[in-house]
Write a protein that holds these residues in place. Structure first.
Motif, mmCIF file in Angstrom:
data_model
loop_
_atom_site.group_PDB
_atom_site.id
_atom_site.type_symbol
_atom_site.label_atom_id
_atom_site.label_comp_id
_atom_site.label_asym_id
_atom_site.label_seq_id
_atom_site.Cartn_x
_atom_site.Cartn_y
_atom_site.Cartn_z
ATOM 1 N N THR A 308 0.836 -1.279 -0.117
ATOM 2 C CA THR A 308 -0.192 -0.207 -0.207
ATOM 3 C C THR A 308 0.560 0.811 -0.298
ATOM 4 O OG1 THR A 308 -1.568 -1.341 1.115
ATOM 5 C CG2 THR A 308 -2.046 0.760 1.353
ATOM 6 N N SER A 382 -10.241 2.519 2.187
ATOM 7 C CA SER A 382 -9.808 1.478 3.553
ATOM 8 C C SER A 382 -9.314 0.530 3.171
ATOM 9 C CB SER A 382 -11.359 1.146 4.224
ATOM 10 O OG SER A 382 -11.524 -0.218 5.328
ATOM 11 N N VAL A 383 -8.321 -0.477 3.114
ATOM 12 C CA VAL A 383 -7.925 -1.448 3.008
ATOM 13 C C VAL A 383 -7.119 -2.204 4.018
ATOM 14 C CG1 VAL A 383 -5.819 -0.263 2.651
ATOM 15 C CG2 VAL A 383 -5.634 -2.018 1.005
ATOM 16 N N GLU A 385 -8.648 -5.213 4.760
ATOM 17 C CA GLU A 385 -9.160 -6.649 5.801
ATOM 18 C C GLU A 385 -10.600 -6.257 5.588
ATOM 19 O OE1 GLU A 385 -9.587 -6.752 10.119
ATOM 20 O OE2 GLU A 385 -7.927 -5.112 9.952
ATOM 21 N N PRO A 386 -11.879 -6.653 5.601
ATOM 22 C CA PRO A 386 -12.848 -6.752 5.176
ATOM 23 C C PRO A 386 -13.350 -5.285 6.835
ATOM 24 C CG PRO A 386 -13.226 -8.910 5.412
ATOM 25 C CD PRO A 386 -11.568 -8.411 5.755
ATOM 26 N N ASP A 408 -14.034 1.439 0.049
ATOM 27 C CA ASP A 408 -13.563 0.107 0.445
ATOM 28 C C ASP A 408 -12.330 -0.600 -0.649
ATOM 29 O OD1 ASP A 408 -13.259 -2.696 1.013
ATOM 30 O OD2 ASP A 408 -14.887 -2.512 2.657
ATOM 31 N N TRP A 410 -10.407 -3.500 -2.104
ATOM 32 C CA TRP A 410 -9.203 -5.056 -2.031
ATOM 33 C C TRP A 410 -8.604 -5.499 -3.431
ATOM 34 C CZ3 TRP A 410 -8.571 -8.623 -5.650
ATOM 35 C CH2 TRP A 410 -7.970 -10.071 -4.791
ATOM 36 N N TRP A 411 -7.448 -4.581 -3.075
ATOM 37 C CA TRP A 411 -6.255 -5.564 -3.608
ATOM 38 C C TRP A 411 -5.259 -6.586 -2.585
ATOM 39 C CZ3 TRP A 411 -2.129 -1.968 -3.595
ATOM 40 C CH2 TRP A 411 -1.363 -1.430 -2.628
ATOM 41 N N THR A 413 -0.507 -7.919 -3.043
ATOM 42 C CA THR A 413 0.425 -7.428 -2.820
ATOM 43 C C THR A 413 0.960 -7.691 -4.629
ATOM 44 O OG1 THR A 413 1.294 -7.573 -1.212
ATOM 45 C CG2 THR A 413 3.263 -7.878 -2.995
ATOM 46 N N GLU A 414 -0.009 -8.163 -4.448
ATOM 47 C CA GLU A 414 1.082 -9.725 -6.186
ATOM 48 C C GLU A 414 -0.187 -8.308 -7.144
ATOM 49 O OE1 GLU A 414 -0.207 -10.809 -3.074
ATOM 50 O OE2 GLU A 414 0.154 -12.636 -3.029
ATOM 51 N N THR A 494 -7.057 -15.549 -5.990
ATOM 52 C CA THR A 494 -6.504 -14.614 -5.249
ATOM 53 C C THR A 494 -5.927 -15.260 -3.657
ATOM 54 O OG1 THR A 494 -8.406 -14.319 -3.831
ATOM 55 C CG2 THR A 494 -8.036 -13.079 -6.103
ATOM 56 N N ASP A 496 -8.502 -15.457 -1.351
ATOM 57 C CA ASP A 496 -9.827 -15.510 -0.865
ATOM 58 C C ASP A 496 -10.445 -15.916 -0.512
ATOM 59 O OD1 ASP A 496 -7.510 -13.142 -0.013
ATOM 60 O OD2 ASP A 496 -9.189 -11.634 0.215
ATOM 61 N N ARG A 511 -8.825 -15.086 4.018
ATOM 62 C CA ARG A 511 -7.962 -15.853 3.341
ATOM 63 C C ARG A 511 -8.268 -17.194 3.450
ATOM 64 N NH1 ARG A 511 -3.845 -13.650 0.182
ATOM 65 N NH2 ARG A 511 -3.523 -15.970 0.352
ATOM 66 N N MET A 517 -3.923 -12.048 8.761
ATOM 67 C CA MET A 517 -3.558 -10.677 8.226
ATOM 68 C C MET A 517 -4.065 -10.165 10.123
ATOM 69 S SD MET A 517 -3.371 -10.067 4.899
ATOM 70 C CE MET A 517 -3.648 -8.388 5.297
ATOM 71 N N ARG A 522 0.574 -8.146 6.665
ATOM 72 C CA ARG A 522 0.604 -9.701 6.207
ATOM 73 C C ARG A 522 1.619 -10.739 6.386
ATOM 74 N NH1 ARG A 522 -0.786 -10.693 -0.286
ATOM 75 N NH2 ARG A 522 0.218 -13.589 -0.457
#
Ligand code: WTA
Length: 628
Positions: A308, A382-383, A385-386, A408, A410-411, A413-414, A494, A496, A511, A517, A522
């Motif tokens: 991030t 926000s990033v 986790e949910p 919100d 969602w993403w 490192t990859e 992913t 997830d 996950r 997390m 991570r």
């Protein structure tokens, strides 16, 4: 999904004129012409040689983007701004943890710092393709160092400056870095974390490290090896630091950085990102999702040691020509209103953080927020986790004054860039990350890869390639294919679990592998176990993540002791300290249980699923593969 019907519609003023105001149209047109969509975005940036082909998928999953094109991410993040109207615009604002120091850099002065550091690196023999490890706290030099490497076409590997010597040394060795850039120490809640000592320990047996550059930050006394270590402030005043330094033009696919991240098994994975595609991806997603405007002041609280920080503290904002804030400290030291104070002081318009931080601040009550004028905020993010609906509402209402919508995002490192998120004009559902970014298609599948009906939980996969996708794992193509692309051929796995609702909104569950997390960080169970197992009292161990009110997840470790050792409160503390010293303080187990043995399959694999079920008081499920 009890909140699926709970919809927040953006206020007309937050939508009007926003970059993705016509998001439905953008979504449709990108779906119809993926290459055209990305080519248009890439054309907004400068290339010294145009690309011949947008996507080359002839060797899937090794996609190549903007094939034949040449550029450098620094040409776009810095150079193009200083020849235009943004020359004197603030690029980077910085505040120290003790609140006493402020440093500000216009694009012009940012360039000066980057050129200076690049000249120094060049004089130390750093060339295109060389690896450089950066182990720095949240200070402006971390930005200069990353950009200086990129400018020369060298590959940076930033290691979060909270990792221990063991973790740092394995990352230095794996990347074969010839240079390490660090500081004497970092400030953490008023005390010094001894970065230089950790580097000394880490590079003691590193055959590849020739030089260590040390930035003075805490003034702590450190040992300087005269053949290897150099104070940055000494180097800065040498003639080698002066003069122009051209930005090396590289192939679009030239590696930009390696970032180690935790996987389910074994050693951390070295995610590799490249100049061209990563540049287009982070630039585009930041602009559309956070509607970046010239007058904005953007603040992402992440550390540059995580993805991030790479994508949305350093590269994305600078590519977009934005003004970005970096704050050295954390959210609650010395008081739980430091962040609110900074938002007020700097007139932050766009504030991007993690649910764990929101929850920890929420606990201190509204009064800490309310004593500050946060009316400058127009967008929140926000990033990690949910975000649970209670935290969502508090963030929206108390921090955002009921005006600011929450993106919100969602993403991973990859993925390098957002994959599922809202944009300001899109109605929001608290707890849902929203919809795939323009050009992406996501799907929920069962274990065999068949799509499941809406509303059913399953595995989240991505169907389309995207420019900022990881190109491989450094030096390990096979593991790249096996980890992400072999289970569901043609689709990116992913790791997830998620659901999609009837409106096409995605609800991330978490996950499905052995990644934990903790406070948005991570970590892999394997790394925690390796740290525990290196203690002389431990025979073997199994770590699992269990739900935690503030951190999202916390670590529960099961430990089998060697003969002659008995579990005690002292030993628990000793093992926690051992993990802190051998992996990172953030990886300390919250709880340690001493057990006689661990549940294993007949082939000897630890069944963490059984431990998880026991910890949560749930049904242990199918035990047919359990030994005995
Ligand atoms: C989780 C961090 C729910 C997810 C950018 C993913 C999220 C992992 C969200 C990647 C979100 C990230 N909602 N879960 N908005 N964002 N995650 O590589 O489990 O450190 O797989 O990248 O974080 O963590 P990483």
């Amino acid at each position: 999904m009890e909140n699926e019907r709970d919809i927040y519609y953006p206020s007309p003023e937050s939508v009007r004129g926003s970059l993705a105001e016509n998001w439905e149209e953008l979504e449709r047109s990108a779906a119809e012409d993926l290459e055209g969509y990305w080519a248009d975005r890439a054309s907004e940036l400068v290339w010294s040689k145009p690309w011949d082909q947008v996507i080359d998928d002839s060797e899937k999953p090794f996609y190549r983007w903007f094939v034949g094109g040449e550029t450098n991410i620094v040409s776009n993040a810095v150079d193009r701004h200083i020849t235009g109207p943004r020359k004197n615009k603030l690029a980077l604002l910085w505040r120290s943890e003790d609140n006493k120091e402020t440093r500000t850099f216009s694009y012009f002065s940012l360039n000066r710092e980057v050129v200076k550091m690049a000249n120094i690196l060049r004089a130390m023999g750093v060339e295109k393709g060389d690896r450089v490890t950066i182990y720095l706290p949240r200070i402006p030099e971390v930005v200069f160092a990353m950009l200086a490497c990129a400018k020369l076409g060298a590959i940076h590997s930033v290691v979060f400056a909270g990792f221990s010597a063991d973790a740092l040394s394995s990352r230095i060795d794996d990347s074969e870095s010839k240079l390490v850039i660090t500081a004497d120490g970092s400030w953490i809640n008023g005390s010094v974390f001894p970065l230089k000592n950790i580097v000394d320990e880490a590079v003691r047996f590193s055959p590849t490290v020739e030089n260590v550059i040390v930035v003075r930050r805490t003034g702590t006394e450190v040992h300087m090896d005269s053949t290897r270590d150099h104070w940055y402030h000494d180097l800065e005043s040498l003639p080698i630091a002066r003069g122009a330094c051209p930005t090396v033009q590289v192939d679009a696919e030239h590696p930009l950085y390696i970032l180690y991240t935790s996987g389910s098994t074994g050693k951390p994975k070295a995610i590799l990102h490249t100049h061209g595609g990563y540049m287009v991806g982070t630039y585009t997603t930041l602009r559309y999702t956070f509607d970046i405007r010239e007058e904005d002041r953007f603040w992402c609280t992440a550390d540059a040691g995580w993805v991030t920080g790479h994508s949305y503290v350093v590269y994305g904002p600078l590519l977009a020509g934005a003004t970005t804030l970096m704050y050295e400290g954390g959210p609650t030291y010395p008081h739980p209103d430091r962040w609110w104070e900074l938002i007020e002081h700097y007139g932050i318009t766009t504030f991007y953080t993690a649910p764990t931080a929101i929850r920890s601040l929420m606990r201190f009550g509204d009064a800490w927020v309310n004593r500050h004028d946060l009316s400058s905020l127009r967008l929140l993010g926000s990033v990690g986790e949910p975000i649970n609906p209670a935290a969502w509402r508090w963030f929206h209402e108390v921090v955002g004054g009921g005006r600011a919508p929450i993106m919100d995002t969602w993403w991973q490192t990859e993925t390098g860039m957002f994959q599922i998120t809202g944009v300001p004009a899109m109605p929001q559902k608290p707890g849902s990350a929203g919809r795939p970014v323009f050009g992406q298609e996501a799907e929920i599948v069962d274990g065999d890869g068949n799509p499941v009906p809406d509303g059913t939980e399953g595995f989240l996969v991505l169907k389309n390639p995207w420019p900022a996708m990881a190109r491989t794992l450094y030096k390990d193509d096979d593991r790249f294919v096996e980890t992400y692309w072999s289970k569901y051929p043609g689709r990116y796995m992913t790791g997830d679990a998620a659901k999609r609702d009837e409106d096409g909104y995605f609800w991330i569950i978490g996950r499905t592998d052995d990644v934990i997390m903790v406070s948005g960080h991570r970590l892999g169970t394997a790394e925690v176990e390796a740290a525990l197992n290196s203690h002389h009292a431990v025979s073997e161990s199994a770590a699992i993540g269990v739900p935690h009110e503030v951190k999202g997840q916390s670590i529960l470790a099961h430990v089998v002791l060697n003969q002659g050792f008995t579990g005690s409160r002292e030993l628990v503390e000793e093992l926690r300290a051992h993990v802190a010293a051998h992996l990172s303080p953030i990886a300390k187990p919250d709880e340690i249980l001493f057990v006689e043995k661990l549940p294993k399959t007949r082939s000897g694999k630890i069944m963490r699923r059984v431990l998880r079920a026991r910890a949560l008081g749930q049904d242990e499920g199918d035990l047919s593969t359990l030994e005995e």
